[in-house]
Design a protein around this motif. Sequence first.
Motif, PDB file in Angstrom:
ATOM      1  N   GLU A  18      60.787  44.057   8.954  1.00 42.10           N
ATOM      2  CA  GLU A  18      60.023  42.798   9.055  1.00 42.10           C
ATOM      3  C   GLU A  18      60.973  41.628   9.326  1.00 42.10           C
ATOM      4  O   GLU A  18      60.759  40.815  10.220  1.00 42.10           O
ATOM      5  CB  GLU A  18      59.251  42.566   7.754  1.00 42.10           C
ATOM      6  N   ILE A  19      62.019  41.548   8.542  1.00 43.28           N
ATOM      7  CA  ILE A  19      63.020  40.503   8.764  1.00 43.28           C
ATOM      8  C   ILE A  19      63.703  40.695  10.102  1.00 43.28           C
ATOM      9  O   ILE A  19      63.947  39.738  10.839  1.00 43.28           O
ATOM     10  CB  ILE A  19      64.050  40.505   7.618  1.00 43.28           C
ATOM     11  N   ARG A  20      63.941  41.954  10.453  1.00 40.41           N
ATOM     12  CA  ARG A  20      64.595  42.243  11.723  1.00 40.41           C
ATOM     13  C   ARG A  20      63.767  41.682  12.882  1.00 40.41           C
ATOM     14  O   ARG A  20      64.311  41.041  13.792  1.00 40.41           O
ATOM     15  CB  ARG A  20      64.762  43.765  11.881  1.00 40.41           C
ATOM     16  N   ALA A  21      62.454  41.844  12.815  1.00 46.63           N
ATOM     17  CA  ALA A  21      61.566  41.320  13.859  1.00 46.63           C
ATOM     18  C   ALA A  21      61.671  39.803  13.930  1.00 46.63           C
ATOM     19  O   ALA A  21      61.717  39.207  15.009  1.00 46.63           O
ATOM     20  CB  ALA A  21      60.128  41.732  13.576  1.00 46.63           C
ATOM     21  N   GLN A  22      61.740  39.183  12.752  1.00 46.81           N
ATOM     22  CA  GLN A  22      61.838  37.726  12.717  1.00 46.81           C
ATOM     23  C   GLN A  22      63.159  37.253  13.336  1.00 46.81           C
ATOM     24  O   GLN A  22      63.190  36.255  14.058  1.00 46.81           O
ATOM     25  CB  GLN A  22      61.727  37.250  11.267  1.00 46.81           C
ATOM     26  N   LEU A  23      64.222  38.009  13.048  1.00 43.97           N
ATOM     27  CA  LEU A  23      65.521  37.639  13.616  1.00 43.97           C
ATOM     28  C   LEU A  23      65.475  37.707  15.136  1.00 43.97           C
ATOM     29  O   LEU A  23      65.983  36.826  15.838  1.00 43.97           O
ATOM     30  CB  LEU A  23      66.623  38.569  13.086  1.00 43.97           C
ATOM     31  N   VAL A  24      64.833  38.759  15.642  1.00 45.69           N
ATOM     32  CA  VAL A  24      64.692  38.902  17.092  1.00 45.69           C
ATOM     33  C   VAL A  24      63.893  37.722  17.651  1.00 45.69           C
ATOM     34  O   VAL A  24      64.227  37.149  18.687  1.00 45.69           O
ATOM     35  CB  VAL A  24      64.012  40.246  17.435  1.00 45.69           C
ATOM     36  N   GLU A  25      62.845  37.337  16.911  1.00 45.65           N
ATOM     37  CA  GLU A  25      62.008  36.229  17.356  1.00 45.65           C
ATOM     38  C   GLU A  25      62.805  34.922  17.380  1.00 45.65           C
ATOM     39  O   GLU A  25      62.677  34.120  18.302  1.00 45.65           O
ATOM     40  CB  GLU A  25      60.794  36.097  16.429  1.00 45.65           C
ATOM     41  N   GLN A  26      63.628  34.739  16.351  1.00 48.69           N
ATOM     42  CA  GLN A  26      64.483  33.548  16.324  1.00 48.69           C
ATOM     43  C   GLN A  26      65.362  33.486  17.564  1.00 48.69           C
ATOM     44  O   GLN A  26      65.484  32.454  18.220  1.00 48.69           O
ATOM     45  CB  GLN A  26      65.382  33.571  15.080  1.00 48.69           C
ATOM     46  N   GLN A  27      65.952  34.624  17.864  1.00 51.12           N
ATOM     47  CA  GLN A  27      66.828  34.691  19.022  1.00 51.12           C
ATOM     48  C   GLN A  27      66.059  34.312  20.284  1.00 51.12           C
ATOM     49  O   GLN A  27      66.537  33.572  21.130  1.00 51.12           O
ATOM     50  CB  GLN A  27      67.408  36.115  19.130  1.00 51.12           C
ATOM     51  N   LYS A  28      64.825  34.828  20.333  1.00 46.99           N
ATOM     52  CA  LYS A  28      63.959  34.542  21.481  1.00 46.99           C
ATOM     53  C   LYS A  28      63.659  33.049  21.574  1.00 46.99           C
ATOM     54  O   LYS A  28      63.649  32.464  22.655  1.00 46.99           O
ATOM     55  CB  LYS A  28      62.636  35.315  21.343  1.00 46.99           C
ATOM     56  N   CYS A  29      63.380  32.441  20.409  1.00 47.20           N
ATOM     57  CA  CYS A  29      63.067  31.008  20.387  1.00 47.20           C
ATOM     58  C   CYS A  29      64.245  30.189  20.904  1.00 47.20           C
ATOM     59  O   CYS A  29      64.082  29.272  21.709  1.00 47.20           O
ATOM     60  CB  CYS A  29      62.735  30.553  18.967  1.00 47.20           C
ATOM     61  N   LEU A  30      65.430  30.544  20.417  1.00 46.59           N
ATOM     62  CA  LEU A  30      66.618  29.813  20.854  1.00 46.59           C
ATOM     63  C   LEU A  30      66.823  29.990  22.358  1.00 46.59           C
ATOM     64  O   LEU A  30      67.169  29.054  23.072  1.00 46.59           O
ATOM     65  CB  LEU A  30      67.857  30.299  20.090  1.00 46.59           C
ATOM     66  N   GLU A  31      66.577  31.219  22.805  1.00 47.27           N
ATOM     67  CA  GLU A  31      66.730  31.496  24.229  1.00 47.27           C
ATOM     68  C   GLU A  31      65.723  30.669  25.030  1.00 47.27           C
ATOM     69  O   GLU A  31      66.054  30.080  26.052  1.00 47.27           O
ATOM     70  CB  GLU A  31      66.508  32.990  24.480  1.00 47.27           C
ATOM     71  N   GLN A  32      64.509  30.631  24.497  1.00 46.96           N
ATOM     72  CA  GLN A  32      63.450  29.875  25.164  1.00 46.96           C
ATOM     73  C   GLN A  32      63.786  28.389  25.200  1.00 46.96           C
ATOM     74  O   GLN A  32      63.607  27.720  26.218  1.00 46.96           O
ATOM     75  CB  GLN A  32      62.144  30.100  24.397  1.00 46.96           C
ATOM     76  N   GLN A  33      64.308  27.898  24.066  1.00 50.44           N
ATOM     77  CA  GLN A  33      64.698  26.491  24.018  1.00 50.44           C
ATOM     78  C   GLN A  33      65.755  26.194  25.084  1.00 50.44           C
ATOM     79  O   GLN A  33      65.662  25.209  25.815  1.00 50.44           O
ATOM     80  CB  GLN A  33      65.247  26.147  22.631  1.00 50.44           C
ATOM     81  N   THR A  34      66.739  27.074  25.165  1.00 50.46           N
ATOM     82  CA  THR A  34      67.793  26.881  26.163  1.00 50.46           C
ATOM     83  C   THR A  34      67.216  26.946  27.570  1.00 50.46           C
ATOM     84  O   THR A  34      67.562  26.129  28.430  1.00 50.46           O
ATOM     85  CB  THR A  34      68.884  27.945  25.981  1.00 50.46           C
ATOM     86  N   GLU A  35      66.309  27.893  27.785  1.00 51.44           N
ATOM     87  CA  GLU A  35      65.673  27.985  29.104  1.00 51.44           C
ATOM     88  C   GLU A  35      64.925  26.707  29.444  1.00 51.44           C
ATOM     89  O   GLU A  35      65.000  26.200  30.562  1.00 51.44           O
ATOM     90  CB  GLU A  35      64.693  29.168  29.137  1.00 51.44           C
ATOM     91  N   MET A  36      64.205  26.177  28.432  1.00 48.10           N
ATOM     92  CA  MET A  36      63.472  24.930  28.653  1.00 48.10           C
ATOM     93  C   MET A  36      64.429  23.791  28.979  1.00 48.10           C
ATOM     94  O   MET A  36      64.156  22.961  29.839  1.00 48.10           O
ATOM     95  CB  MET A  36      62.639  24.582  27.422  1.00 48.10           C
ATOM     96  N   ARG A  37      65.558  23.795  28.265  1.00 50.70           N
ATOM     97  CA  ARG A  37      66.547  22.745  28.528  1.00 50.70           C
ATOM     98  C   ARG A  37      67.103  22.868  29.934  1.00 50.70           C
ATOM     99  O   ARG A  37      67.197  21.884  30.670  1.00 50.70           O
ATOM    100  CB  ARG A  37      67.694  22.849  27.515  1.00 50.70           C
ATOM    101  N   VAL A  38      67.462  24.084  30.289  1.00 54.88           N
ATOM    102  CA  VAL A  38      68.014  24.302  31.629  1.00 54.88           C
ATOM    103  C   VAL A  38      66.978  23.903  32.673  1.00 54.88           C
ATOM    104  O   VAL A  38      67.304  23.281  33.688  1.00 54.88           O
ATOM    105  CB  VAL A  38      68.453  25.776  31.791  1.00 54.88           C
TER     106      VAL A  38
END
Lengths: 420, 420
Positions: free
Chosen positions: A1-21
């Motif tokens: 469960e936590i592992r899924a959340q960690l993956v999601e966090q990574q995704k969010c950060l990636e998405q944020q960076t993509e939005m910034r780019v």
Amino acid sequence: EIRAQLVEQQKCLEQQTEMRVQLLQDLQDFFRKKSEIEMEYSRNLEKLAERFMAKTRSTKDHQQYKKDQNLLSPVNCWYLLLNQVRRESKDHATLSDIYLNNVIMRFMQISEDSTRMFKKSKEISFQLHEDLMKVLNELYTVMKTYHMYHAESISAESKLKEAEKQEEKQIGRSGDPVFHIRLEERHQRRSSVKKIEKMKEKRQAKYSENKLKSIKARNEYLLTLEATNASVFKYYIHDLSDLIDCCDLGYHASLNRALRTYLSAEYNLETSRHEGLDIIENAVDSLEPRSDKQRFMEMYPTAFCPPMKFEFQSHMGDEVCQVTAQQPVQAELMLRYQQLQSRLATLKIENEEVKKTTEATLQTIQDMVTIEDYDVSECFQHSRSTESVKSTVSETYLSKPSIAKRRANQQETEQFYFMV
Amino acid sequence: EIRAQLVEQQKCLEQQTEMRVQLLQDLQDFFRKKSEIEMEYSRNLEKLAERFMAKTRSTKDHQQYKKDQNLLSPVNCWYLLLNQVRRESKDHATLSDIYLNNVIMRFMQISEDSTRMFKKSKEISFQLHEDLMKVLNELYTVMKTYHMYHAESISAESKLKEAEKQEEKQIGRSGDPVFHIRLEERHQRRSSVKKIEKMKEKRQAKYSENKLKSIKARNEYLLTLEATNASVFKYYIHDLSDLIDCCDLGYHASLNRALRTYLSAEYNLETSRHEGLDIIENAVDSLEPRSDKQRFMEMYPTAFCPPMKFEFQSHMGDEVCQVTAQQPVQAELMLRYQQLQSRLATLKIENEEVKKTTEATLQTIQDMVTIEDYDVSECFQHSRSTESVKSTVSETYLSKPSIAKRRANQQETEQFYFMV
């Protein structure tokens, strides 16, 4: 469960960076296009100024302008107007250049930086996630160990209990009247009691060992639980925040500088434009008919220089060059003088009347031509309702009937002025 | 001679009016062309804004923007940037409109007015010239009359003188010894004297008459001369000035108003632009990583919400849920605790060191990304020498080596920061 959340966090950060780019890409595209627009605008203004400059350069005025800077005030305004267009042209070219070679470059760099920061933060977060998973796995392991040892401890305890029960039974049986039993039976029984006692001791030892193991395992589990909760807490409260900070490192500050460069360019354009307009305003303030009339008359000295006084041309040595007034000429002259006097008096009165009327009419015309009808502020109101603005605009300066009426009025007054 | 000068004056006034009409025509052409340029600029800006607006309208951000106005600060800046372009577009369209429908109309009217005024002044000057020529002709006539009468007076005088001479001769001859002459001769002589005397009287009368006529003519000439000089003086000093004033009537004032309309439009455009830039500047001031981080984490609550604490999972009715520390576990725990204590102390010292280095490095990076390198005022200096400005510009923001060096430096520091 936590592992899924960690993956999601990574995704969010990636998405944020993509939005910034993406945002930075949009900003670059935007400023590239705006740079083109500014450059085109600049070129058009330059062409406009050049067209009229070329036209005026050839005229006499311009050569005079170069010579002594002594221009008729409207011509001066006209040249300053052309200068202002040139200035605007240059400034918008500079703006275009700053967009292209400074602002856009900054956005490109911020984009690179963001991507690089995200990669770095990804590496770090990978490490952190690894560590966290290790901790969680360990927790699972020690919990399992605790459960196992506890189960063993329970089973050892129950086995011990069973042994104790058997021993009790044996003791209870040996409490029977001794004489009823045979010797060999008694001997058998004693060895059985001994066996049970031995087993009980063995089980007691086993239980104690398992109990200790279980306690240790539980202690280990409890400590690991504490540690894990602390680690998770640290990750969510500190590390995650630091990870986001790591992604953000310099982003806002650099964006700030890039946008401030844009603002600095725009503000400077504005200042330059304002300076130019102030120069024109000064020239407009100096629009002056009197000095222009002076200059105009000086331009054509032969036309406006009063001729010499007519001198008395005596005829063939006539030496008298004054009015002679002996009799009978004197009486005649006196009569004429008196007639002229009375005629002059009448004319003076008439003239005074005409003068009054003329001055009043002139004042009316002056008032008409100096009416302050040039404020167009209303047209630049940025109200939400575009409709209402438009109607105001047309009311103020597009109301042709009122202008036509005013002009008719003005011409009527002029007519009257000239008639008088 | 004066007539030629009057014609030249008329020509000068005509030329002045032609120059004015030409200037006003140039101004109209200029503003018509500038109106086109502003309109094109406005349309380009509108297209630019629309292009990116359309792009963002579809994104999630924008819908959120409409919902709660709660945007990430860089996205807010981006929207305000687009708004500013729209504002500029509208303002330049308004400017174009004011040029076309207000400023140009004014110049047209001034041109009409100038032409009309010139015609009026031409009529008046024609009348004035007529009057002046009449006066001059009269002067010529009275001078001629004077010359004629004076000539007649002179001739009458000489005739009288001749008669007097003859009479003298006759008297002189009659003064000869009387006895030498015959009686009939004496009689003849007396009648001759009488005849001469009569003639002398007649000539005397003629002379007196002519003399009086001549005096009157001279008086008339002298008075007319005075009057003519006064008229000419009045024309050159007053009427001519009034004629020019008549041509000028309202010209400067109307030109002033037309140009002030232009200035008002430009100043208002500037004010509006400035307001928009101030709004963006506020948004740039509000570029803030902390609140953006908050917003970012709120956007993904499931990803960033810390998980529940891990609870102690007791095994099959184990009621002890705390660390138990009876002997022999206690000794072991104590040992472990002491080991941890010393390990922690070492880590603390190490950590303190790392923290110091990290903070220093972070500060270096912060300083690097917040360096105030965004002032582009120099690019907008309007010095006479364009060359020197250009070199300054390239020194400040186009010096790629220095930027590249700075960036390399920054990345090195980053690397160090992450390594630590």
